[in-house]
Design a protein around this motif. Sequence first.
Motif, PDB file in Angstrom:
ATOM      1  N   THR A   1      14.903  23.118  -9.104  1.00  0.00           N
ATOM      2  CA  THR A   1      15.104  23.731  -7.785  1.00  0.00           C
ATOM      3  C   THR A   1      15.410  22.624  -6.794  1.00  0.00           C
TER       4      THR A   1
ATOM      5  N   PRO B   1       9.991  28.281 -18.812  1.00  0.00           N
ATOM      6  CA  PRO B   1      10.419  26.921 -18.448  1.00  0.00           C
ATOM      7  C   PRO B   1      11.154  26.210 -19.587  1.00  0.00           C
TER       8      PRO B   1
ATOM      9  N   THR C   1       2.931  20.952 -15.075  1.00  0.00           N
ATOM     10  CA  THR C   1       2.337  22.024 -15.886  1.00  0.00           C
ATOM     11  C   THR C   1       3.336  23.133 -16.217  1.00  0.00           C
ATOM     12  N   SER C   2       4.570  22.996 -15.775  1.00  0.00           N
ATOM     13  CA  SER C   2       5.581  23.953 -16.262  1.00  0.00           C
ATOM     14  C   SER C   2       5.798  23.757 -17.759  1.00  0.00           C
TER      15      SER C   2
ATOM     16  N   VAL D   1      11.466  21.845 -15.606  1.00  0.00           N
ATOM     17  CA  VAL D   1      11.946  22.943 -14.746  1.00  0.00           C
ATOM     18  C   VAL D   1      11.503  22.754 -13.290  1.00  0.00           C
ATOM     19  N   GLU D   2      10.434  21.982 -13.078  1.00  0.00           N
ATOM     20  CA  GLU D   2      10.012  21.720 -11.691  1.00  0.00           C
ATOM     21  C   GLU D   2      11.133  21.072 -10.885  1.00  0.00           C
TER      22      GLU D   2
END
Lengths: 762, 172
Positions: B79, B104, B34-35, B75-76
């Motif tokens: 990291t 994102p 959901t980003s 983008v998830e």
Amino acid sequence: MAVGKSVQRKDGVAKVTGKARYTDDFSMPGMRVAKYLRSPIAHGRVVRIDTTRAEKLPGVDGVFTFHDVPKNTFATAGHPFSLDPEHGDVADRLLLTDCARFQGDEVAVVVTRDDMTAHKALSLIEVEYENLKPLIRMQDVLAHDAPELHKRSRNLIKEHAYTVGGDYKKAIEESDHLIEGVFETQIVQHCHLENHSSYAYMDDMDRIVIVSSTQIPHIARRIVSEALNFPLSRIRVIKPHIGGGFGNKQDVILEPMVAFLTLKLGGIPIRLKLNREECMVGTRVRHPLHIQVKAGISQEGNLNVIDYDAVSNTGAYASHGHSIVSAAAAKTHYMYPRAIYRCRARTIYGNFPSAGAMRGYGSPQIIFAVESLMEDAARKLGIDSVDFRLKNAVKPGDINQIGKRPIVTAGLIECIEKGRDLIDWDKKRATLQTPQTGPVRKGLGIACFSYLSGTYPSCVEPASARLILNQDGSVNLLVGATEIGQGSDTVFAQMTAETLGTSYEKVHVVSNQDTDVTPFDSGAYASRQTYVTGQAVMRAASELKDKILAYAGVITGMNPGELDIDEGNIVIAKSRQTAVMSLKDLSMDAYYNKNRGGQITSEVSCKALTNAPSYGCTVVDLEIDIPMCKVKINEIYNIHDAGVIINPLTSEGQIHGGMAMGIGAALFEVLMVDPDSGRIYNNNMLDYKVPTIMDIPGLGSGFVQTHEPTHPYGSKSLGEPPVLTPAPAIRNAILDATGIAINELPMNPKTLFTHFKNAGLL
Amino acid sequence: MNRNISFTINGKSVTLLVDVRQSLLEVLREHGYTSVKEGCGVGECGACTILIGNTPVDSCLYLAVWADGRTIRTVEGETRNGDLSEVQQAYLDAGAVQCGYCTPGLIMTSTAFVEKNKDNTSISRHDIKRAHAGNLCRCTGYETIIRAVEQCLTPEKPNQDTHCKCKAESGE
């Protein structure tokens, strides 16, 4: 010390990792999709509507029209309730209409299992309209034989007229110069990246729960209750992260409908989300204004009097319409308070999307007119634009003529001087030839503004904050004020840390407002939260600190007055070195000691009874390519007196964003409505020219920090003000470069071409 | 009509049954990514930008079936072991995040640009702008986004102002 530092925003990591959840990022089993049927014409009565075929389509749970909705009109503007009925919002809206008042008006709604079924169902609804004449132009709306958009309105929502500051007639007679101008501003759309979206369901206690992208959860709760005649206590509104609002979500737009639908359909979860094309027309826009301004000026350049007559067109429904233009006029008086003001403001209806709140709330339009006229005045008198403003700008101790109160902090003169120096005004002015020749010409421009920090005394200014000492010695902060990207959670945490004596990292902000959980606050608008909610936060933090120190006294037998909190430790106030105990140890005792204590909390709900004007200016250096009708900004700065800056980095971000929005409105943006048919030409982000990264020049900013005594940390408004002055500063610089005054927005190539052609430049 | 597709997303292989009419945006969001945000659904705003291979793509305009056999980044996945990527950190440092809805997508565009130009010493402000022209942001005015990218390309001088006099005066 946490106040004044560029600490990292509280929601920063959540947002860069994609973990921040917005309304559309939640779903529930069995969730249905709702979609509006929108009118294809700008003005017309529904004479026949047949939903039979749509209802029979497999996957359709319900189809609703005007016949099915409650018949009580409601007001959508996100204002706190007014106890004075005269001051209340205009209730002119139903959930669905049988009379289309703009292209895109909502005549029916379907609830289906998925998007594709919804589109199919909408195509099966048969509607027959009786066409009425669309009223777009001011003269058409106000014509004697014009049809009424709303019964008994005469198409006029409200009219204000007043004079403040002295004898108007005398001031006009004593003025050596009268300067006049007529200004037209355009329809602008907010274009927040997250479209409006809401969903609702009924919980196990038969209460309606609404999750919505809103700036005003507590107000939305009341308005849903009014729209549905449903008890307020059985409505709960939750606001997750929201993807921008800029005023467009200071209005209830989808919440009453989703609540109505779930109520009708046995409490099933139903989502109503607008696509971009709907959001551009079916939400709110900025009011287009027609403004006639006159100024009386002495030979020495003293501004004696400003007189304006503004007609604001609010479109199909009132929304905030009645209050925009008068609020804007009132806020502008703080800039040149030694002048007499005469103001007449009328707000009318028209067959285009409803205008509501948008960053600056009418002030961008009024200031475009006033600051353009000031430029014309300075030029007529042969006074430098900067000097003219320095001569007339507010000084501390001047009296605001509306409230008759002295203005305490006023850094406008310093802002102008700082802007002048940053852009190297005097040196550039000396090198610019007048008049210029050739295809590319350069110009310098300046424009100033004044604004307020909230709405008091026009409206009530309530705020609340609750603090809880956690078992680990950190604190939770709950506020009803909403984080919408502007950074309010962050500054509230900074204020809490500052007053409590703990570190910023130990303050956890409960960011998602929930009317069942977070205390009452009217929400994000009017640049009010840092100023108004900040007062509640400071008082709650002081109260919590007193309770903590009192409890430290109970534990240690010491005098609480001799103790303080420093970096999360209870310390001896005098030495500050000796830690008596950590906040964690104190908290564990409070929670778990069998014979004393209890959870340590504080809660403050209060109202701001003051309002502080903020000030600033834009200075711009640009060049204009006359054959191309294109403006290139070489340098642009916004300088702000927003009092003490709580967080320089996020404050700078507010300035940049406002400047970009101001530049967009100055040079590119207009929602195009056909003046005859009411057809909207560009309800998308390709044809509506929202600026891309290529369109925005380098943005510069600066602060003049005054210390506002009515705020616990000395702060004033900053959220909206940056948008106010780019447009008039650019207009004035174009005038400087070309000698041509462009008194309409946007100053896009199409507008410039017409003016350059008329002036013989092309 | 449904079809099975396989792709690698954020380093993980997945196989999904998708409706051939669905966009990759819809499929990714349905499966919890959901980003990836929808701002327009028609390729105007860039909020749904993801990387396919090393290329930023508007996932709303990209059919899910086209992703078969591809490598996707959102983008998830940026990291790693709890550490923010260089670009994510730079966005925070520069103050390039406000409402966060465009973030994102913008971070993925910046990530592709930074990875491609890491050793390129002649990148100008104009180059950065060109690379980000497909991502709209209504909050920041883009200034801090440019600064964030500049920080990634000149990490030894994170606060250096390389473009113009337009850097803000500190309020501190």
